[in-house]
Structures are given as C-alpha cells and as structure tokens.
Design an enzyme around this catalytic site. Structure first.
Site, PDB file in Angstrom:
ATOM      1  N   HIS A  87      50.962  92.298  24.250  1.00 57.62           N
ATOM      2  CA  HIS A  87      51.330  92.429  22.839  1.00 57.62           C
ATOM      3  C   HIS A  87      50.266  91.834  21.910  1.00 57.62           C
ATOM      4  CE1 HIS A  87      53.478  88.416  23.212  1.00 57.62           C
ATOM      5  NE2 HIS A  87      53.120  88.307  21.952  1.00 57.62           N
ATOM      6  N   ASP A 223      53.507  91.509  30.540  1.00 58.34           N
ATOM      7  CA  ASP A 223      52.905  91.366  29.210  1.00 58.34           C
ATOM      8  C   ASP A 223      51.510  90.723  29.295  1.00 58.34           C
ATOM      9  OD1 ASP A 223      52.421  91.207  26.517  1.00 58.34           O
ATOM     10  OD2 ASP A 223      54.358  90.324  26.000  1.00 58.34           O
ATOM     11  N   SER A 662      51.240  82.988  22.429  1.00 56.24           N
ATOM     12  CA  SER A 662      51.223  84.217  23.216  1.00 56.24           C
ATOM     13  C   SER A 662      49.871  84.385  23.895  1.00 56.24           C
ATOM     14  CB  SER A 662      51.490  85.421  22.319  1.00 56.24           C
ATOM     15  OG  SER A 662      52.843  85.466  21.999  1.00 56.24           O
TER      16      SER A 662
HETATM   17  N1  ARG Z   1      58.668  87.976  21.258  1.00 57.46           N
HETATM   18  C1  ARG Z   1      57.293  87.914  21.636  1.00 57.46           C
HETATM   19  C2  ARG Z   1      56.547  86.941  20.774  1.00 57.46           C
HETATM   20  O1  ARG Z   1      56.728  86.889  19.599  1.00 57.46           O
HETATM   21  C3  ARG Z   1      56.607  89.226  21.508  1.00 57.46           C
HETATM   22  C4  ARG Z   1      56.993  90.162  22.537  1.00 57.46           C
HETATM   23  C5  ARG Z   1      56.436  91.526  22.303  1.00 57.46           C
HETATM   24  N2  ARG Z   1      57.289  92.489  22.983  1.00 57.46           N
HETATM   25  C6  ARG Z   1      58.051  93.379  22.332  1.00 57.46           C
HETATM   26  N3  ARG Z   1      58.913  94.087  23.019  1.00 57.46           N
HETATM   27  N4  ARG Z   1      57.958  93.562  21.048  1.00 57.46           N
HETATM   28  O2  ARG Z   1      55.671  86.239  21.237  1.00 57.46           O
END
Ligand code: ARG
Length: 727
Positions: A87, A223, A662
């Site tokens: 992501h 991811d 992330s």
């Molecule tokens: N919730 C994650 C974060 O903010 C991002 C994940 C991205 N995946 C998704 N399905 N949008 O770090």
C-alpha cells in the site's frame, strides 16, 4: 566532534533513573541506552543499544529509511534492495499501470536490473543523526512571553540551527517539537532520489481482503513491495540517469557513511517472542484531553465519515463502470477508504473503551497536582481552563472547517489543480524572458499531464455537484465559502447547474482546452471561469481559517504545553514518550494472541490455508490468482513452511505503531528481519489517542510469506539470492 556526542550521551545516561514498560511507547533511538536497553534485554533482545543506534559505527538504524515522506522502508541486501508495503507502493505501481500493463491487477517483477522502473517523485531519507537542541531553541523564551512572541523566538532559533547544520554535507535538516513544545530535536538526513520499483505482488495478494479486512485481524494480506536505491557511480545521491548504479555498502563507506542491511530470518515467531519495530510513525495524540475527545466524537469523526461515504460511492460507481477509471482512481479510492474506516473504528473504540472518562480522570488528578503549591498554581493553574475554552470556541466552527477541508479542498480534484495551475499561469504571464517562459510552459504542461492522467471529468463533476450541495445544506451559511452566494444568485443555488457549466466550459477541467489556453493565457478570461471562481473562493476560506481561530489556537497551544509539562512533573517516576511526529522511533513488545470480545479468542498467526478459506472467485476483494491456488494445492512452500508444514501469512504483536510505520521492519531478538508491519487491529482503533495494552496489536506480514511470493509465485529467485538468509 564525535567525542563530544559521546560525552553528552554518557552524562545523560548517568543522571536519570528510569522505569519503562515494553509494548506501549514510541521511543527515540538516541535514548535507547538510557531508557530502554535494560528493559529490552530483559524482554529478550540480544543486541546492545550501540548496535541499534550509533553515530560512530554502522548500526541497525542505518537500514531504516523514510519512504517517500509517508511510509517506512528497510534495506534488505548489500545492493540497495528495499522492502516496504504494497500500500506504500500503490501510487508508484498505479503510475506504471495501464490497461495493457495492469501491474495493479497482475503484479510486477523486474527480472533483471534494467527492468527496474524509475519513479521521479519518490525518495528515501536516511537518518545520519539526531540531537537534543531544546536549550538552544528555548534560549530566548520565558514564561512571560505571549504565545505569538514565543512562537517567533522559537522559529528564529530553529532557523539559525538549521542554517548552521545545513552547511554540513547537503544534509536535510529538520528541527521538530516534542512533548507539545517542551522539547526540540534536530534530525540530519541524507536523501536518495533514484528509487526504482523492483517488484510488487498482484493486488489480490498485496491488498487481499480489501476494505472489508482493512484494519482487522485475522488477516491474510501480502502487503509488501520491493524497490532499489540507485546513486551516482561515485556513491553520492543523484536523480535518475541511466548511468546510476545500485547503492552498496562499498559505495557508502567510500563516502564515509554507514550502511546496514537486515539479515532475514526463516525462523518465524512463537507466542511471546520478543519483537521490535523501527520506523516513522506519523502522528499520535496520546495527550489529547477529554474536550478534544468530545469534539472528535461529536463533530469531526462523524462529519468525515459521512462525507467520505458519499465520495466513495461516487468513485466506486464510476470505477465499476469503466476499467480505465478503475486504474486512474485506485489510489485515491484506497486512500479515502482507509481513513473513512479508520474514523469509524476510532469512534467505536473511544466509546467502548471509555476513553473520554479516562481522560477526565487524568485531568482531575492534574487539577489536584496544579493546586498543591503556589508555584504549581501559578505555572499550571490555568492550563486546563485554556484548553476547555479553546475547544468550546472551535466547537462552533469545527463542522464547517471539516467540510472546508474534506469537500472544499480535497473533495474534488479540480479545486487544488486550479489553484496550483493558476499560480503557475500567473507566473508565466509575468515573465518576459523567452527562455524562462518556455521553461515555465514546459513545467506547466507536465504538471497538467500528470494531473489529467488520473482524472475523469464525469466523476469529478458528480463529486463537485453532490458534495458541494451537501456542504450548502449542512453547514451554517455564515461558514460557506464566498462563491456559494454567486451560485445562489446566478444558478438559483443549484450546484448541479453550476458544475454542468463549469465542467463543460472551463479549461481547468479538460486537457485539450487547458493546453490551448496556456499557449496564449489571458488574465481577464481566466478570472471568469467557474472553476477559478470556486477554487479561489475555497482556498481563500481555507487560508482564512487560521485567523478565524487564532485566539483558540493560541489558547490550545499554551494549554497543551503546560498540561504535558505538568503531567511529566506530576509523575516523575514515569517515563513519558513523545507523540509520534514522523521522526524515527523504535517500539518493542511480544508476539501475542488476544481476546477481542467476551468468549472470543484470536490466535497470533494466520496461514495460507486460512487465506484459501476466504477465497471468493470473482470477488473484488477476495479473489485469488490461479497460480497461488495451484501452489497451495501442491503445498509447495519450500523452505518457507513452518515446522508443521504450514505457510504463515500474517502475525500480530503488541508493539506501538501508527500510520507512517507502514513498511517498517519487524525485527527479532537477534536483529534479524522477520516481517513487515502494515496495519493495526479493529478493537484498538482508538490507539492513536489511548494505547490499550490488552488489545492493541500490530499486524505484520511474515517475511517467509514475502519470500514465498517472490520465489515460488513470481520466480524472482535472483532477489532471494542477493539477500542474507539465516536459517
Ligand atoms: N490500514 C492500513 C494503514 O493505514 C492500510 C492498509 C491498506 N489496505 C487497504 N485495504 N486499503 O496502514
């Protein structure tokens, strides 16, 4: 020079006794020796503080990079290979995708170095060192100064520190405020600007589970993505050219800098294993007061969620109808949806965990402390009162401000594009020199090209019409941007009519019209375009927000600074860590299962079998590539299976992370990479405001799943070969 740092570090180490506890806390690497080393080693860490963070020799911190200013990445080979999240790479992957080469859907793997794809906007920063500059920044500051004068004195001191430090190598210098303006630290970075995409799995792996599984455990998402750092042949940072070469340890050392790449462990995790995460958490609000929680719960969060509901519905409708739009808006949709769901979960968590009441308890205690002596009374006595006043003032404007930002500035693409393009056009019109004019024109053209590449006028028009109609209906007229009056007068208040005319006529909404206009721009005409009128008005309102709330902002700044200072004095035996502010932090804790609700137990790891159980053929979130299904059938996991023959996909641990982390490395007791962190869990979505020890978990992708996808799924074995695997 170096000696001086050692002496200072030692003095600090000897002066202050400490108690810290693992899991909660995002700690500054520079203070690990003083604050965390003993605790970390007791929890299992086999390395010393000096091996983690050093300015005298290569240390673990040299493997950790800022990725693009919004994520974290880590070096995983001797030749500049980087690991981060899928992501985090989403924009880059999208930018290389087309209907013919749909890397978002199919994934991308460079099978040799020449196939690695350049990304002109991407960079990574390496932290060279950090320093406490509190005394210098606050030298001219006293309690008597007004907040405005204080701000001015601080800014002047920061500027002079920056100027001085900036003379060293071409480092990027940042000075940031910690503990709400009570302490200040300086950070020196080196920036590399040729960052090439090496590999990314298909979205059905990298974004498996989509918005349904986002922010949730149990999870089965691969991811991750890989990039490579390139530099000039002499090892110095350089923007993209064909001559650039991968960054290596040798090149780094030739330039008197340190290089570290993380060895990769195939051992996996067991319950209660030590883990640590290094990276760049963006922002937390752990010292938020009860009044802040109330405003968030009552006004800001529900407003954002409601607006984004509509935004997402419109986007989805157009994306489903048109495959080109699906690619164009993939990243915008994911970004909007991510924090839409975040605010839903955060509100639920805040209510269920009674965070408002917990904050009130802390404030009651603070009130007692502030009245224990005349000295306390004069210093801290007014802190909470100021904060309360500030919120009661901004409660009046918060909904309008949220609409202004979510609808006005960011609701459609046309507003910001018009604002920026107009800025450039004005500059162009004011330039006489022919050569300079050509350069500006070029710049403007490539700016427009990049914008229109990911733009669909029909989608933007529908968003404009419906979002602004909502703005008009739900925000008190006194807080409307000025052009609403124009829409009233000329279009009977009908935003649909305004939008129809604007999108049919304006050169800001169509690439051909835009390019025609800029070859002979005309200031008089420009000011009449509806896109210009709307954009200009929204941006004026936005800039006006600061002065609208100037008094409240000052009260809040003073109140918060005194509150946090007082809290730390009130509990001298407790070590308070500073809020996240996109500076390098480390957090540590253990792998662990948890109980999300009465009678429910969640295990700490998920498997490929579990991933297959979620498979829904043809679904946009739970479909799977044929090849992965085959590999699962054959149980062909190679050396990446665990001792039971299962392939572990994701695991959880109670480290303290947030957005910005992330892509961060998850590291075991020996300093080896065991995963990449990519999310948090639903039951603790209030975690940015109050950490919940029993519930809060980091969700990470097991490195063995990463390697399995690279090796078995993609056949990119050359990448595995350049890594240091430890068995
Ligand atoms: N919730 C994650 C974060 O903010 C991002 C994940 C991205 N995946 C998704 N399905 N949008 O770090």
């Amino acid at each position: 020079m170096l000696k001086k740092f050692l002496v200072v570090a030692l003095a600090i180490f000897m002066a202050i006794p400490t108690i810290v506890k693992a899991d909660e806390g995002m700690w500054l690497p520079m203070f690990i020796k003083r604050l965390n080393e003993v605790d970390m080693q007791a929890a299992g860490l086999q390395l010393t503080a000096e091996e983690l963070y050093s300015i005298n020799q290569s240390s673990l911190k040299d493997a950790i990079a800022v990725f693009g200013g919004f994520c974290t990445a880590e070096v995983i080979s001797a030749e500049g290979l980087l690991l981060t999240n899928h992501h985090c790479a989403y924009d880059a992957i999208q930018s290389h995708s087309s209907l013919e080469n749909d890397y978002l859907t199919d994934g991308f793997w460079a099978m040799n170095r020449t196939d690695e794809l350049a990304n002109p906007d991407l960079y990574v920063d390496f932290l060279i060192r950090m320093e406490d500059v509190t005394d210098r920044v606050l030298k001219e500051v006293s309690d008597e100064l007004s907040e405005a004068d204080r701000k001015k004195a601080i800014q002047e001191a920061i500027n002079s520190i920056k100027n001085e430090a900036g003379e060293e190598n071409d480092y990027i210098v940042q000075v940031k405020s910690f503990y709400e303006g009570n302490e200040f630290y300086m950070f020196l970075y080196e920036r590399f600007q040729d960052i090439r995409l090496v590999g990314a799995p298909p979205s059905s792996v990298g974004k498996y589970g989509g918005d349904t599984d986002n922010w949730m455990w149990p999870r089965h998402t691969g991811d991750f993505s890989m990039f490579r750092i390139y530099c000039a042949p002499d090892g110095t940072p350089a923007t993209y050219t064909e001559e650039n070469v991968p960054l290596t340890k040798e090149l780094r050392e030739k330039n008197n800098a340190f290089y570290h790449h993380l060895p990769i462990s195939l051992e996996g995790v067991s319950n209660e294993d030590f883990t640590m995460v290094w990276g760049y958490p963006g922002s937390t609000d752990r010292y938020l007061t009860s009044w802040g929680v109330r405003q968030l719960l009552d006004i800001k969060a529900p407003t954002i969620v409601d607006i984004r509901d509509l935004k997402l519905n419109i986007m989805k409708k157009h994306m489903d109808a048109n495959p080109k739009v699906r690619i164009q808006y993939a990243s915008k949709h994911a970004r909007t949806a991510n924090y839409w769901k975040y605010f839903i979960g955060q509100s639920k968590g805040l209510k269920r965990l009674g965070v408002y009441e917990k904050k009130q308890d802390i404030e009651a205690e603070f009130e007692v402390f502030a009245n224990t002596s005349e000295e306390h009374q004069s210093k801290y006595g007014e802190a909470l009162g100021l904060i309360e006043e500030a919120y009661s003032e901004t409660n009046e404007t918060e909904k309008g401000a949220t609409f202004l930002s979510e609808v006005g500035v960011r609701g459609t693409d046309v507003v910001l594009f018009t604002y920026r393009a107009n800025h450039m056009i004005t500059k162009l019109m004011g330039t006489e020199d022919a050569e300079a004019k050509l350069a500006l024109l070029d710049e403007l053209k490539s700016f427009a090209e990049a914008h229109f590449k990911n733009y669909n006028a029909a989608l933007d028009e529908e968003q404009f019409a419906r979002l602004f109609a909502k703005y008009q209906a739900e925000v008190t007229p006194a807080q409307h941007p000025s052009f609403f009056a124009y829409v009233d007068k000329k279009f009977k208040g009908d935003f649909q009519k305004y939008a129809a005319k604007m999108y049919a006529k304006s050169f800001f909404t169509d690439e051909d019209r835009f390019n025609a206009f800029i070859t002979s721009p005309n200031a008089k005409k420009l000011a009449k375009y509806l896109a210009y009128i709307a954009s200009n008005s929204v941006i004026q309102s936005y800039f006006g927000l600061g002065s609208l709330n100037a008094e409240a902002t000052e009260k809040l700044a003073t109140g918060n600074r005194l509150f946090v200072d007082g809290l730390r004095k009130m509990n001298p035996e407790k070590t308070y860590y500073p809020n996240a502010n996109f500076s390098m932090r480390t957090t540590y804790g253990t792998v662990g299962d948890y109980i999300p609700a009465d009678a429910v137990h969640y295990d700490y790891e998920t498997t490929l079998d579990g991933l297959m159980e979620k498979f829904v053929p043809g679904d946009h979130e739970f479909d799977l590539p044929e090849r992965l299904i085959d590999l699962h059938k054959a149980q062909d996991y190679g050396p990446y299976a665990d001792e039971n023959g299962d392939l572990i996909v994701n695991f959880i641990h109670n480290t303290d992370i947030t957005g910005g982390n992330s892509g961060s490395p998850v590291i075991n007791a020996k300093g080896h990479l065991i995963g990449t962190a990519f999310d948090g869990n639903w039951e603790a979505m209030s975690g940015d405001i109050a950490f919940e020890s029993e519930l809060q978990r980091t969700i990470s992708c097991d490195i063995r799943y990463v390697l399995f996808i690279v090796d078995k799924y993609a056949g990119a074995t050359h990448l595995i070969e350049e890594m240091d695997l430890v068995y």
